[in-house]
Design a protein around this motif. Sequence first.
Motif, PDB file in Angstrom:
ATOM      1  N   SER A  27      -8.733  -2.547  -2.002  1.00 13.57           N
ATOM      2  CA  SER A  27      -7.268  -2.265  -3.164  1.00 13.57           C
ATOM      3  C   SER A  27      -6.480  -2.156  -3.136  1.00 13.57           C
ATOM      4  O   SER A  27      -5.809  -1.610  -1.618  1.00 13.57           O
ATOM      5  CB  SER A  27      -7.627  -0.953  -4.229  1.00 13.57           C
ATOM      6  OG  SER A  27      -9.148  -1.257  -4.344  1.00 13.57           O
ATOM      7  N   SER A  28      -5.489  -2.841  -3.478  1.00 13.03           N
ATOM      8  CA  SER A  28      -3.278  -3.035  -3.211  1.00 13.03           C
ATOM      9  C   SER A  28      -3.124  -1.539  -3.706  1.00 13.03           C
ATOM     10  O   SER A  28      -3.636  -1.174  -5.004  1.00 13.03           O
ATOM     11  CB  SER A  28      -3.087  -4.105  -3.745  1.00 13.03           C
ATOM     12  OG  SER A  28      -3.129  -3.968  -4.688  1.00 13.03           O
ATOM     13  N   GLY A  33      -4.559   1.445  -6.361  1.00 15.31           N
ATOM     14  CA  GLY A  33      -5.730   2.135  -6.010  1.00 15.31           C
ATOM     15  C   GLY A  33      -5.315   2.455  -4.645  1.00 15.31           C
ATOM     16  O   GLY A  33      -3.835   2.222  -3.844  1.00 15.31           O
ATOM     17  N   SER A  34      -6.122   3.380  -3.753  1.00 18.43           N
ATOM     18  CA  SER A  34      -6.578   3.282  -2.548  1.00 18.43           C
ATOM     19  C   SER A  34      -7.367   3.160  -1.484  1.00 18.43           C
ATOM     20  O   SER A  34      -8.523   3.061  -2.015  1.00 18.43           O
ATOM     21  CB  SER A  34      -5.748   4.794  -2.296  1.00 18.43           C
ATOM     22  OG  SER A  34      -6.628   5.766  -3.047  1.00 18.43           O
ATOM     23  N   CYS A  70      -1.711   5.461   6.366  1.00 20.26           N
ATOM     24  CA  CYS A  70      -3.492   6.155   6.288  1.00 20.26           C
ATOM     25  C   CYS A  70      -2.532   7.852   6.363  1.00 20.26           C
ATOM     26  O   CYS A  70      -2.620   7.874   7.545  1.00 20.26           O
ATOM     27  CB  CYS A  70      -4.790   5.421   6.587  1.00 20.26           C
ATOM     28  SG  CYS A  70      -5.107   4.033   6.413  1.00 20.26           S
ATOM     29  N   GLU A  71      -3.242   8.108   5.665  1.00 21.10           N
ATOM     30  CA  GLU A  71      -3.191   9.959   5.748  1.00 21.10           C
ATOM     31  C   GLU A  71      -4.995  10.401   5.160  1.00 21.10           C
ATOM     32  O   GLU A  71      -5.826  10.379   4.732  1.00 21.10           O
ATOM     33  CB  GLU A  71      -3.015  10.868   4.211  1.00 21.10           C
ATOM     34  CG  GLU A  71      -2.697  11.975   4.008  1.00 21.10           C
ATOM     35  CD  GLU A  71      -2.493  12.561   2.830  1.00 21.10           C
ATOM     36  OE1 GLU A  71      -0.934  12.986   2.733  1.00 21.10           O
ATOM     37  OE2 GLU A  71      -3.549  12.400   2.155  1.00 21.10           O
ATOM     38  N   ARG A  79      -7.281   8.585   2.885  1.00 18.03           N
ATOM     39  CA  ARG A  79      -6.055   7.671   2.089  1.00 18.03           C
ATOM     40  C   ARG A  79      -5.432   6.688   2.455  1.00 18.03           C
ATOM     41  O   ARG A  79      -4.572   7.461   3.557  1.00 18.03           O
ATOM     42  CB  ARG A  79      -5.775   8.428   0.765  1.00 18.03           C
ATOM     43  CG  ARG A  79      -4.412   7.722  -0.194  1.00 18.03           C
ATOM     44  CD  ARG A  79      -4.420   9.012  -1.520  1.00 18.03           C
ATOM     45  NE  ARG A  79      -3.150  10.144  -0.672  1.00 18.03           N
ATOM     46  CZ  ARG A  79      -2.227  10.107  -0.882  1.00 18.03           C
ATOM     47  NH1 ARG A  79      -1.949  10.249  -2.274  1.00 18.03           N
ATOM     48  NH2 ARG A  79      -1.021  10.855  -0.156  1.00 18.03           N
ATOM     49  N   CYS A  80      -5.309   5.505   2.544  1.00 17.93           N
ATOM     50  CA  CYS A  80      -4.843   4.518   2.296  1.00 17.93           C
ATOM     51  C   CYS A  80      -4.212   3.344   1.424  1.00 17.93           C
ATOM     52  O   CYS A  80      -4.708   3.841   0.250  1.00 17.93           O
ATOM     53  CB  CYS A  80      -5.422   3.556   3.487  1.00 17.93           C
ATOM     54  SG  CYS A  80      -6.080   4.212   5.154  1.00 17.93           S
ATOM     55  N   GLU A  81      -2.472   2.878   2.083  1.00 16.62           N
ATOM     56  CA  GLU A  81      -1.940   2.654   1.138  1.00 16.62           C
ATOM     57  C   GLU A  81      -1.496   1.270   2.046  1.00 16.62           C
ATOM     58  O   GLU A  81      -0.906   1.733   2.655  1.00 16.62           O
ATOM     59  CB  GLU A  81      -1.072   3.444   0.205  1.00 16.62           C
ATOM     60  CG  GLU A  81      -1.366   4.106  -0.134  1.00 16.62           C
ATOM     61  CD  GLU A  81      -2.000   4.160  -2.363  1.00 16.62           C
ATOM     62  OE1 GLU A  81      -1.543   2.611  -2.269  1.00 16.62           O
ATOM     63  OE2 GLU A  81      -2.828   4.748  -2.423  1.00 16.62           O
ATOM     64  N   SER A  82      -0.764   0.204   1.381  1.00 15.41           N
ATOM     65  CA  SER A  82      -0.512  -0.750   1.945  1.00 15.41           C
ATOM     66  C   SER A  82       1.055  -0.204   1.902  1.00 15.41           C
ATOM     67  O   SER A  82       1.613  -0.321   0.956  1.00 15.41           O
ATOM     68  CB  SER A  82      -1.152  -2.267   1.393  1.00 15.41           C
ATOM     69  OG  SER A  82      -0.161  -3.361   1.440  1.00 15.41           O
TER      70      SER A  82
END
Length: 84
Positions: A27-28, A33-34, A70-71, A79-82
């Motif tokens: 998910s982007s 999303g994460s 990512c945290e 949890r990761c975010e682009s």
Amino acid sequence: MRLPLAVSALLAATGPLFAQTATNEVSSGASGGSSTIKQLLDLGYEIKSSLPNGSKFIVFMQKDKAAYACEFVTVARSRCESLN
């Protein structure tokens, strides 16, 4: 620095403990999303660096030109975010 190697080994050894399952698609951040570190590792992303941040780690992952921050709180919570 041994920290990225230690985090990589920990993640590889404890992959089945992750609460969320991997999906075929990441998910982007733009769609709200994460992703998890496990999902990104399953898709071929590599851990490039990690930094301590209080009781958490910030883990940077990359595959080709795509990058994620990512945290990492515990083995079961990430949890990761682009970044792109």
